[in-house]
Every structure is written in C-alpha cells, then in structure tokens.
Design a protein around this motif. Structure first.
Motif, PDB file in Angstrom:
ATOM      1  N   GLU A 114       7.747  -8.557   0.623  1.00 11.34           N
ATOM      2  CA  GLU A 114       7.620  -6.969   1.116  1.00 11.34           C
ATOM      3  C   GLU A 114       6.732  -6.265   0.473  1.00 11.34           C
ATOM      4  N   LEU A 115       6.541  -6.319  -0.764  1.00 15.11           N
ATOM      5  CA  LEU A 115       5.520  -5.356  -1.345  1.00 15.11           C
ATOM      6  C   LEU A 115       4.068  -5.558  -0.924  1.00 15.11           C
ATOM      7  N   ARG A 116       3.811  -6.789  -0.967  1.00 17.22           N
ATOM      8  CA  ARG A 116       2.445  -7.194  -0.549  1.00 17.22           C
ATOM      9  C   ARG A 116       2.087  -6.791   1.152  1.00 17.22           C
ATOM     10  N   ALA A 117       3.162  -6.921   1.959  1.00 17.43           N
ATOM     11  CA  ALA A 117       3.227  -6.574   3.264  1.00 17.43           C
ATOM     12  C   ALA A 117       2.775  -5.135   3.530  1.00 17.43           C
ATOM     13  N   SER A 118       3.605  -4.398   2.592  1.00 21.30           N
ATOM     14  CA  SER A 118       3.766  -2.878   2.702  1.00 21.30           C
ATOM     15  C   SER A 118       2.259  -2.477   1.972  1.00 21.30           C
ATOM     16  N   LEU A 119       1.850  -2.774   1.109  1.00 23.88           N
ATOM     17  CA  LEU A 119       0.587  -2.608   0.557  1.00 23.88           C
ATOM     18  C   LEU A 119      -0.591  -2.993   1.417  1.00 23.88           C
ATOM     19  N   THR A 120      -0.511  -4.119   1.926  1.00 26.50           N
ATOM     20  CA  THR A 120      -1.721  -4.320   2.829  1.00 26.50           C
ATOM     21  C   THR A 120      -1.598  -3.244   4.039  1.00 26.50           C
ATOM     22  N   ALA A 121      -0.449  -2.950   4.773  1.00 33.68           N
ATOM     23  CA  ALA A 121      -0.473  -2.103   5.804  1.00 33.68           C
ATOM     24  C   ALA A 121      -1.012  -0.708   5.201  1.00 33.68           C
TER      25      ALA A 121
END
Length: 244
Positions: A114-121
């Motif tokens: 979730e952290l990686r996907a959120s930072l990417t977005a």
C-alpha cells in the motif's frame, strides 16, 4: 443515535485547523498558499483546503479521501474538487505543484504494498520538481503508550451533549499499532467505535521508500518549528521533491 456523519463533525471539533494557534497548521498553510495547485491526500473533512480558500488561494485545490462521511462534510465548499478514493487509487498525471498528507494520515499506509502504490500515485500526480509534504510520528517517542485508558478526552459533541472520546491499544506488532477509539455519552454508554492501524516508520526506512518511489528529501524536521531530527524528536516532518 451517533452516526458516521456525527463522527466526522466531532472530528472537526477535536482537531480544529488554525494557523494562528497550531504550528502544524501554520507549517502546511505556508506551503499551500505558495503553491498554484495542491492535492491533499487523506483530506478528511477538508479543513486545510477550506482554510486556503478562505484566505484567498485562487489556484486548483483538490482533496482525496476514501471516507464518504468525511467527504460529505468537506463538500460544504464547492470551490474545491473532492474525490472519493485512496491514495493508491489516485490517477492524476503531473497535475499538481504540491501534495500533502496532514494529521498523520501517512501512517494509515500500513503494508509495504500500500505504501509503495500510494507513493507511486502521489509522485505521478506531481509535476517535475513538485513537493510532497507530510508528517509521521517518530517511533522513538512511542506515542501509543499514552493512548490506553485512563486516556480520554471530554468534549461537547455536535449536538451539545457531553461526550467522552477514549482509546485502547489492541496490539503492537513490529511497526504497526492497532487501537480502538470509542465515543461514549456522559453515562459511559458507547455510541461509536472505530478500529484503526497505524504504521510507525523510522526515518531510515521512510527515506528508503521515498527514494525507491522517485523522491528526494528537500527537508526533514523533528518538530513543527524546523528543528532537526534528534533523539528527542516526536515527529518526522518531511518535504520531499519529485525527481525525474
């Protein structure tokens, strides 16, 4: 009766936004007012963006949050764009000069995925050189140790009745703290319960996630007055910049 809408209104009473009184509000207000376009991730009831409009911000302001009751309250202002979604579901491309996550919303990103996907977005939503400002509680301060009974706060609720808001820590597993917040009436009858998990990342792991996502650290503070990170810091206040 005590509904999710009541809980959203109570949140504003417990967490007012006032740059004249609160250093955290002042820190973000200065960044927001200097940016032409702002995405507030985890905007909740929208108080920061409401304040920006009230103080003359004329650019694009957008709030993003997955909580429909909070957004219903945020939508009292129609001169701000409001979107119901999580951080990872953001789909803007190079649209903003500044992204923010206030009120420790960053800690709601619990898993690595979730952290990686959120930072990417969030990075994708920023223009080149755009800034991402947020804070997380420093794990060394062990804030959760003060969240269990007898910790409670008494307040007059949205309808004027006496309420008591309390917390109980349910578990501490590695970096993740799970707790239950209860809202009760004056007789102790529980009216509303909310269970939440927060992740307490140290500065090293946090900065590694940011670098992996394509951010460079512009500034990092241990308090809201621009002090350095030290062994006594209770916050990790970060301003990161999109690279590439």
């Amino acid at each position: 009766m005590f509904t999710a809408d009541d809980a959203a209104e109570l949140y504003d009473l417990l967490n007012p936004w006032d740059a004249g009184l609160f250093p955290a509000s002042r820190f973000y207000d200065e960044l927001v007012m200097a940016a032409d376009s702002v995405l507030d991730v985890g905007c909740g009831t929208g108080l920061m963006l409401h304040s920006a409009r009230e103080h003359g911000h004329r650019g694009a302001l957008t709030g993003l949050d997955p909580n429909p009751a909070a957004l219903a309250r945020a939508r009292r202002r129609t001169d701000v764009e409001w979107t119901e979604a999580t951080a990872a579901q953001a789909r803007w491309e190079r649209a903003f000069d500044l992204a923010t996550m206030t009120s420790h919303a960053f800690q709601c990103l619990v898993s690595d995925e979730e952290l990686r996907a959120s930072l990417t977005a969030i990075r994708a939503a920023l223009r080149e050189g755009g800034r991402f400002a947020f804070e997380t509680r420093h794990p060394q301060a062990r804030a959760w140790e003060r969240w269990s009974p007898p910790y409670a706060r008494d307040i007059a609720g949205p309808d004027g009745r006496a309420l008591r808001v309390g917390h109980r820590v349910d578990s501490v597993v590695g970096e993740v703290v799970t707790f239950t917040e209860t809202t009760a009436d004056a007789e102790g009858t529980v009216l509303y319960t909310d269970r939440e998990s927060l992740r307490f990342l140290g500065a090293g792991p946090l900065n590694a996630f940011l670098a992996e996502a394509g951010f460079a650290i512009e500034a990092q503070y241990g308090d809201w007055h621009g002090g350095p990170l030290t062994a006594d810091s209770t916050e990790i206040v970060t301003v990161a910049v999109r690279t590439g």
